[in-house]
Design a protein around this motif. Structure first.
Motif, PDB file in Angstrom:
ATOM      1  N   ALA A 252      16.913 -92.174   2.074  1.00 19.14           N
ATOM      2  CA  ALA A 252      16.257 -91.771   0.914  1.00 19.14           C
ATOM      3  C   ALA A 252      14.612 -91.393   1.861  1.00 19.14           C
ATOM      4  O   ALA A 252      13.657 -91.515   1.500  1.00 19.14           O
ATOM      5  CB  ALA A 252      16.050 -93.076   0.068  1.00 19.14           C
ATOM      6  N   ASN A 253      14.689 -91.881   2.900  1.00 15.94           N
ATOM      7  CA  ASN A 253      12.840 -91.853   3.460  1.00 15.94           C
ATOM      8  C   ASN A 253      12.728 -90.426   3.506  1.00 15.94           C
ATOM      9  O   ASN A 253      11.514 -89.768   3.637  1.00 15.94           O
ATOM     10  CB  ASN A 253      12.921 -92.463   4.729  1.00 15.94           C
ATOM     11  N   LEU A 254      13.676 -89.660   3.613  1.00 13.99           N
ATOM     12  CA  LEU A 254      13.488 -88.399   4.552  1.00 13.99           C
ATOM     13  C   LEU A 254      12.644 -87.783   3.043  1.00 13.99           C
ATOM     14  O   LEU A 254      12.419 -86.866   3.292  1.00 13.99           O
ATOM     15  CB  LEU A 254      14.842 -87.592   4.844  1.00 13.99           C
ATOM     16  N   LEU A 255      13.446 -88.494   1.387  1.00 14.06           N
ATOM     17  CA  LEU A 255      12.807 -87.982   0.898  1.00 14.06           C
ATOM     18  C   LEU A 255      10.911 -88.190   0.075  1.00 14.06           C
ATOM     19  O   LEU A 255      10.481 -87.158  -1.087  1.00 14.06           O
ATOM     20  CB  LEU A 255      13.844 -88.458  -0.821  1.00 14.06           C
ATOM     21  N   GLU A 256      11.160 -89.427   0.932  1.00 13.13           N
ATOM     22  CA  GLU A 256       9.366 -89.290   0.767  1.00 13.13           C
ATOM     23  C   GLU A 256       8.058 -87.986   0.408  1.00 13.13           C
ATOM     24  O   GLU A 256       7.408 -88.115  -0.715  1.00 13.13           O
ATOM     25  CB  GLU A 256       9.489 -90.734   1.550  1.00 13.13           C
ATOM     26  N   ASN A 257       8.212 -87.744   1.746  1.00 18.80           N
ATOM     27  CA  ASN A 257       7.160 -86.080   1.767  1.00 18.80           C
ATOM     28  C   ASN A 257       7.459 -84.623   1.308  1.00 18.80           C
ATOM     29  O   ASN A 257       7.075 -84.070   1.686  1.00 18.80           O
ATOM     30  CB  ASN A 257       6.561 -86.232   2.973  1.00 18.80           C
ATOM     31  N   VAL A 258       8.266 -85.156   0.686  1.00 16.81           N
ATOM     32  CA  VAL A 258       8.758 -83.418  -0.183  1.00 16.81           C
ATOM     33  C   VAL A 258       8.051 -83.433  -1.437  1.00 16.81           C
ATOM     34  O   VAL A 258       7.733 -83.682  -1.811  1.00 16.81           O
ATOM     35  CB  VAL A 258      10.373 -83.645  -0.458  1.00 16.81           C
ATOM     36  N   ARG A 259       7.178 -82.091  -0.882  1.00 15.87           N
ATOM     37  CA  ARG A 259       6.719 -81.826  -2.136  1.00 15.87           C
ATOM     38  C   ARG A 259       6.924 -79.840  -2.428  1.00 15.87           C
ATOM     39  O   ARG A 259       6.090 -79.395  -3.256  1.00 15.87           O
ATOM     40  CB  ARG A 259       5.196 -81.562  -0.865  1.00 15.87           C
ATOM     41  N   ALA A 260       8.317 -79.958  -1.329  1.00 15.12           N
ATOM     42  CA  ALA A 260       8.011 -78.344  -2.447  1.00 15.12           C
ATOM     43  C   ALA A 260      10.186 -78.186  -2.357  1.00 15.12           C
ATOM     44  O   ALA A 260      10.348 -78.885  -2.001  1.00 15.12           O
ATOM     45  CB  ALA A 260       7.235 -77.390  -1.431  1.00 15.12           C
ATOM     46  N   GLN A 261      10.104 -76.938  -3.707  1.00 14.98           N
ATOM     47  CA  GLN A 261      12.022 -77.301  -3.491  1.00 14.98           C
ATOM     48  C   GLN A 261      12.328 -76.962  -1.932  1.00 14.98           C
ATOM     49  O   GLN A 261      13.568 -77.279  -1.618  1.00 14.98           O
ATOM     50  CB  GLN A 261      11.628 -75.730  -4.905  1.00 14.98           C
ATOM     51  N   ALA A 262      11.576 -75.714  -1.660  1.00 15.88           N
ATOM     52  CA  ALA A 262      11.902 -75.601  -0.129  1.00 15.88           C
ATOM     53  C   ALA A 262      11.893 -76.092   0.833  1.00 15.88           C
ATOM     54  O   ALA A 262      13.295 -76.488   1.222  1.00 15.88           O
ATOM     55  CB  ALA A 262      10.714 -74.451   0.353  1.00 15.88           C
ATOM     56  N   ASP A 263      11.434 -77.466   0.426  1.00 18.66           N
ATOM     57  CA  ASP A 263      12.301 -78.960   1.262  1.00 18.66           C
ATOM     58  C   ASP A 263      12.601 -78.992   0.951  1.00 18.66           C
ATOM     59  O   ASP A 263      13.723 -80.260   1.692  1.00 18.66           O
ATOM     60  CB  ASP A 263      10.090 -79.579   1.187  1.00 18.66           C
ATOM     61  N   ILE A 264      13.157 -79.572  -0.010  1.00 18.38           N
ATOM     62  CA  ILE A 264      14.820 -79.955  -0.530  1.00 18.38           C
ATOM     63  C   ILE A 264      15.844 -79.168  -0.097  1.00 18.38           C
ATOM     64  O   ILE A 264      16.870 -79.984  -0.215  1.00 18.38           O
ATOM     65  CB  ILE A 264      14.387 -80.054  -2.280  1.00 18.38           C
ATOM     66  N   GLU A 265      15.922 -78.215  -0.014  1.00 17.96           N
ATOM     67  CA  GLU A 265      16.776 -76.885  -0.126  1.00 17.96           C
ATOM     68  C   GLU A 265      16.760 -77.962   1.844  1.00 17.96           C
ATOM     69  O   GLU A 265      18.466 -77.642   1.820  1.00 17.96           O
ATOM     70  CB  GLU A 265      16.161 -75.473  -0.316  1.00 17.96           C
ATOM     71  N   MET A 266      15.794 -77.960   2.143  1.00 21.61           N
ATOM     72  CA  MET A 266      16.123 -78.102   3.705  1.00 21.61           C
ATOM     73  C   MET A 266      16.527 -79.644   3.981  1.00 21.61           C
ATOM     74  O   MET A 266      17.753 -79.602   5.228  1.00 21.61           O
ATOM     75  CB  MET A 266      14.590 -78.041   4.619  1.00 21.61           C
ATOM     76  N   LEU A 267      16.145 -80.009   3.097  1.00 25.71           N
ATOM     77  CA  LEU A 267      17.571 -81.680   3.366  1.00 25.71           C
ATOM     78  C   LEU A 267      18.563 -81.685   2.622  1.00 25.71           C
ATOM     79  O   LEU A 267      19.180 -82.134   3.076  1.00 25.71           O
ATOM     80  CB  LEU A 267      16.729 -82.647   2.533  1.00 25.71           C
ATOM     81  N   ARG A 268      18.398 -80.597   1.478  1.00 26.03           N
ATOM     82  CA  ARG A 268      20.120 -80.591   1.273  1.00 26.03           C
ATOM     83  C   ARG A 268      21.055 -80.381   2.695  1.00 26.03           C
ATOM     84  O   ARG A 268      22.020 -79.952   2.633  1.00 26.03           O
ATOM     85  CB  ARG A 268      20.239 -79.420   0.221  1.00 26.03           C
ATOM     86  N   HIS A 269      20.588 -79.391   3.059  1.00 33.48           N
ATOM     87  CA  HIS A 269      21.364 -78.567   4.582  1.00 33.48           C
ATOM     88  C   HIS A 269      21.437 -79.399   5.716  1.00 33.48           C
ATOM     89  O   HIS A 269      22.958 -80.467   5.645  1.00 33.48           O
ATOM     90  CB  HIS A 269      20.782 -77.525   4.955  1.00 33.48           C
ATOM     91  N   LEU A 270      20.721 -80.326   5.705  1.00 33.07           N
ATOM     92  CA  LEU A 270      20.245 -81.883   6.430  1.00 33.07           C
ATOM     93  C   LEU A 270      21.876 -82.896   5.875  1.00 33.07           C
ATOM     94  O   LEU A 270      22.558 -82.846   6.577  1.00 33.07           O
ATOM     95  CB  LEU A 270      19.354 -82.642   6.485  1.00 33.07           C
ATOM     96  N   PHE A 271      21.862 -83.297   5.108  1.00 34.32           N
ATOM     97  CA  PHE A 271      23.121 -84.279   4.275  1.00 34.32           C
ATOM     98  C   PHE A 271      23.927 -83.176   4.939  1.00 34.32           C
ATOM     99  O   PHE A 271      24.740 -84.167   4.487  1.00 34.32           O
ATOM    100  CB  PHE A 271      22.394 -84.267   3.217  1.00 34.32           C
ATOM    101  N   GLN A 272      24.419 -82.010   3.741  1.00 37.77           N
ATOM    102  CA  GLN A 272      25.456 -81.505   3.765  1.00 37.77           C
ATOM    103  C   GLN A 272      25.774 -81.499   5.752  1.00 37.77           C
ATOM    104  O   GLN A 272      27.001 -81.678   5.976  1.00 37.77           O
ATOM    105  CB  GLN A 272      25.584 -79.832   3.252  1.00 37.77           C
ATOM    106  N   ASP A 273      25.146 -81.224   6.879  1.00 39.26           N
ATOM    107  CA  ASP A 273      25.418 -81.005   8.008  1.00 39.26           C
ATOM    108  C   ASP A 273      25.772 -82.323   8.760  1.00 39.26           C
ATOM    109  O   ASP A 273      26.957 -82.813   9.420  1.00 39.26           O
ATOM    110  CB  ASP A 273      24.330 -81.190   9.553  1.00 39.26           C
TER     111      ASP A 273
END
Length: 356
Positions: A252-273
């Motif tokens: 959840a800490n990684l979501l704190e500074n998410v500002r754009a849809q692109a950032d959310i997509e990058m985090l989705r890749h991370l969580f999948q990895d």
């Protein structure tokens, strides 16, 4: 960056270029925001006009060290620039005495539980809390000697097989029971297994039960024999080719500074990895490549390259000084590397000491 490339880059940068570059990076690591020429000119130790600063910034951009995220915006460091900063300028701080005491107290308290799983989970949680990133621990699967196995009936044809290792680890699996199995047969099968597996690894226990197959047939009835075979076979299944387990806390800490849809997509890749077997294999490989703390920034880390994340990771060792796992922090590229490196290093040392 290799040392020759770092040295070559340093040679082409005069002092004012270095000062401007450092300010841009330090501002990014602190605030995550671009720094413009007007603000830069106010922060420099020697007075330079905004126009002069812009010329220097243009040179740094041509070297691939900084970039402009928007037209007429300030500058941010590139991933190459961050790597250059880490290799050439960053001074690794030391932990304060208070920080050392906090880490030591939490790790030792977790170590008193006698469960390796609990110790590693607490270490992951602690690193997450101290860094505001995600704490991760990779534990190589070790063949710990077995202590006890037990069958607990859940339904007429379902039971929970509980395997306890001498290091305190507990694993549970649901198994199918042959029709007509009684409570006394579950106890008989448990007792027979415990008489032969205690002090052996799972692989050794399987080999021993194979060797005693004829004796087992003579000692037990058919249903109890079936339970004995299932009691060990259930751990030979889907996890047998996975070399490690991964514990991640603080996503959840990684979501704190998410500002754009692109950032959310990058985090989705991370969580999948983080959920893949390949992640475990590669993280262990990263730890084994070097003796100390390693920093991977953005695309340098092939494992998490799509998410643009940075990873600070260090191995920990067993009593024979073998690398048996790794721990670290994953987060955005603007991690406070100077603070996180000694934190990860000290925690890895403590974990290693507790495992000796």
């Amino acid at each position: 960056m290799t040392k020759p490339i770092v040295d070559q880059t340093l040679q082409v940068l005069d002092q004012r270029s270095r000062d401007i570059f450092r300010l841009i990076v330090e501002s990014y690591l602190r605030d995550g925001e671009p720094l413009g020429s007007r603000n830069l000119s106010r922060l420099l130790p020697t007075q330079l006009s905004p126009a002069t600063v812009r010329n220097v910034m243009s040179d740094l951009e041509s070297l691939g060290l900084i970039y402009s995220p928007h037209v007429s915006a300030g500058r941010l460091p590139t991933q190459q620039g961050l790597r250059f900063f880490v290799d050439a300028f960053m001074e690794i701080g030391d932990l304060s005495e208070d920080e050392r005491q906090v880490i030591e107290a939490q790790v030792k308290a977790a170590g008193r539980s006698q469960s390796l799983e609990h110790l590693l989970t607490e270490a992951s949680q602690m690193l997450s809390g101290l860094s505001r990133g995600a704490g991760l621990v990779v534990a190589a699967k070790t063949e710990a000697p077995l202590k006890h196995i037990e069958f607990i009936q859940l339904e007429p044809q379902k039971a929970l097989a509980v395997l306890v290792s001498q290091n305190g680890d507990v694993e549970n699996r649901v198994i199918d029971l042959p029709a007509g199995v009684t409570a006394s047969q579950l106890i008989e099968a448990s007792n027979y297994l415990n008489a032969h597996i205690r002090g052996r690894t799972l692989a050794e226990a399987r080999a021993e039960m194979e060797r005693l197959k004829e004796e087992t047939r003579a000692a037990l009835d058919t249903l109890s024999q079936s339970l004995v075979e299932q009691g060990l076979a259930v751990w030979a299944g889907q996890d047998s080719d996975v070399p490690a387990r991964l514990i991640v806390r603080g996503r959840a800490n990684l979501l704190e500074n998410v500002r754009a849809q692109a950032d959310i997509e990058m985090l989705r890749h991370l969580f999948q990895d983080l959920e893949t077997k390949e992640a475990l294999i590669q993280l262990l490989a990263l730890a084994e490549e070097g003796p100390g703390v390693r920093i991977f920034i953005g695309s340098e880390n092939k494992l998490f390259s799509l998410s643009g994340s940075s990873l600070v990771v260090a191995p920990y060792h067993d009593q024979e000084s073998r690398i048996i796992g790794a721990l670290g922090i994953i987060g955005p590229t603007r991690l406070n590397y100077a603070r996180i490196v000694p934190m990860v290093d000290y925690t890895a040392q403590l974990i290693g000491r507790l495992l000796r």
